[in-house]
Design an enzyme around this catalytic site. Sequence first.
Site, PDB file in Angstrom:
ATOM      1  N   GLY A 110      18.403 -11.172  26.376  1.00 51.25           N
ATOM      2  CA  GLY A 110      19.520 -12.115  26.397  1.00 51.25           C
ATOM      3  C   GLY A 110      20.823 -11.434  26.805  1.00 51.25           C
ATOM      4  CG  ASP A 133      11.761  -6.978  19.314  1.00 52.17           C
ATOM      5  OD1 ASP A 133      11.501  -6.543  18.178  1.00 52.17           O
ATOM      6  OD2 ASP A 133      12.585  -7.893  19.516  1.00 52.17           O
TER       7      ASP A 133
HETATM    8  P1  ADP Z   1      18.859  -9.783  22.854  1.00 54.34           P
HETATM    9  O1  ADP Z   1      19.900  -9.248  23.747  1.00 54.34           O
HETATM   10  O2  ADP Z   1      18.457  -8.815  21.777  1.00 54.34           O
HETATM   11  O3  ADP Z   1      17.680 -10.385  23.612  1.00 54.34           O
HETATM   12  P2  ADP Z   1      19.812 -12.494  22.356  1.00 54.34           P
HETATM   13  O4  ADP Z   1      18.717 -13.153  23.126  1.00 54.34           O
HETATM   14  O5  ADP Z   1      20.200 -13.116  21.076  1.00 54.34           O
HETATM   15  O6  ADP Z   1      19.501 -10.979  22.002  1.00 54.34           O
HETATM   16  O7  ADP Z   1      21.092 -12.440  23.322  1.00 54.34           O
HETATM   17  C1  ADP Z   1      22.274 -11.788  22.903  1.00 54.34           C
HETATM   18  C2  ADP Z   1      23.461 -12.494  23.489  1.00 54.34           C
HETATM   19  O8  ADP Z   1      23.413 -12.439  24.918  1.00 54.34           O
HETATM   20  C3  ADP Z   1      23.550 -13.985  23.185  1.00 54.34           C
HETATM   21  O9  ADP Z   1      24.063 -14.250  21.897  1.00 54.34           O
HETATM   22  C4  ADP Z   1      24.516 -14.429  24.272  1.00 54.34           C
HETATM   23  O10 ADP Z   1      25.839 -14.057  23.939  1.00 54.34           O
HETATM   24  C5  ADP Z   1      24.061 -13.579  25.460  1.00 54.34           C
HETATM   25  N1  ADP Z   1      23.119 -14.354  26.294  1.00 54.34           N
HETATM   26  C6  ADP Z   1      21.824 -14.628  26.036  1.00 54.34           C
HETATM   27  N2  ADP Z   1      21.267 -15.368  27.021  1.00 54.34           N
HETATM   28  C7  ADP Z   1      22.243 -15.598  27.912  1.00 54.34           C
HETATM   29  C8  ADP Z   1      22.321 -16.325  29.170  1.00 54.34           C
HETATM   30  N3  ADP Z   1      21.272 -16.971  29.673  1.00 54.34           N
HETATM   31  N4  ADP Z   1      23.497 -16.324  29.819  1.00 54.34           N
HETATM   32  C9  ADP Z   1      24.576 -15.678  29.325  1.00 54.34           C
HETATM   33  N5  ADP Z   1      24.572 -14.988  28.158  1.00 54.34           N
HETATM   34  C10 ADP Z   1      23.430 -14.938  27.461  1.00 54.34           C
END
Ligand code: ADP
Length: 349
Positions: A110, A133
């Site tokens: 994300g 992970d």
């Molecule tokens: P990780 O980075 O561990 O996969 P998350 O999936 O919760 O964790 O994503 C972390 C953060 O990245 C989110 O809270 C958001 O701020 C940002 N993010 C996630 N997906 C998107 C997206 N499609 N576009 C823009 N920002 C994103």
Amino acid sequence: MPNIAVLTSGGDSPGMNAAVMSVARCANHLDMPLIGIKRGYNGLLGRSGKLEDDFVRLDLDTVLDIADLPGTYLRTARCTEFLDPAVRERAAQRLRDMDVSGLVVIGGNGSFQGAMRLCELGIPCIGIPGTIDNDLAYTEMTLGYDTAVNCCSDVVRAIRATSRSHDRPHVVEVMGRDCGDIALSTAAATGAEIVVVPEVKWSVDEVADKLNFQIKRGNTRATVVIAEGCWASMKPFDVYKFLKPYGKEVYEGEPMTAERLASVLKRKCGMIEVRSTVVGYTQRGASPTARDCIFAFEAGAMAVELLKKGISNQVIGMKNGKTFHMPIEKALAAKHTFNKKLFNTVNGF
Ligand code: ADP
């Protein structure tokens, strides 16, 4: 010199501090002032309302002490607002106002999506894979994965000692979201007899068959290592219907858990006792292993060097034991491969 910035985002992972320290060391070496952004993308949006709580000047002295600490000094958080293009434009403007010429994003899938979007707005970004992970397919390892596996292996070894003493099986739940790598590596590292992963959608009966097979061969102390993602991916099983007649406290529609699986296996396998342990957040807060710190060190340095050379929109990974970089978009499109051979070897078929 223009500033560069660094943030940690998504779930924390051991080694994030080591990566920040490496970014700071390399930035210092290249005379590039470094700004730390607090709580992932939230800091960019000034969400705390206090400037000093959103941004911190990361001089070398500040970060030298944190390299080997677990957790993340910069804090981390999810920021759902960042999915909104108008909000991202505000964040990009903030970076331009601070004369930031490059951003290092340490996080998972994300967080990399967010970085890619910022690149589209003209902010050069480099991603470092920070997640326990190991669910980023483009890289052989993510930062924190090795630590999580070591942490789980220590737990399973201790569990196997008590299992041996009492001659009773044990279910151990580990993290990994939809990825079974932590479970599989932990099982392989400890000699656990059964591993259950989301990539292979077993039913509860198949797990019971595996345990029964061990018991019939005289092994009454087998360990079942199960990845947390299996509770959602396993074939449906009505825990309520199965356990209620035994007077267990379970309500209709409740999901399977490690404790309930142990309870079901005890009855299906005719054991006096089957116990369970959830390793939980100790995996995230464990002290980073040397392997994770070395990867963090190399990745942090590579990130700054790339920004210095004007290369962006890249993520850093590990391939054949070597640190490399590739475009974010390509990295995110990589398909997850699961080590089926190791899975079969652990499970004995
Ligand atoms: P990780 O980075 O561990 O996969 P998350 O999936 O919760 O964790 O994503 C972390 C953060 O990245 C989110 O809270 C958001 O701020 C940002 N993010 C996630 N997906 C998107 C997206 N499609 N576009 C823009 N920002 C994103």
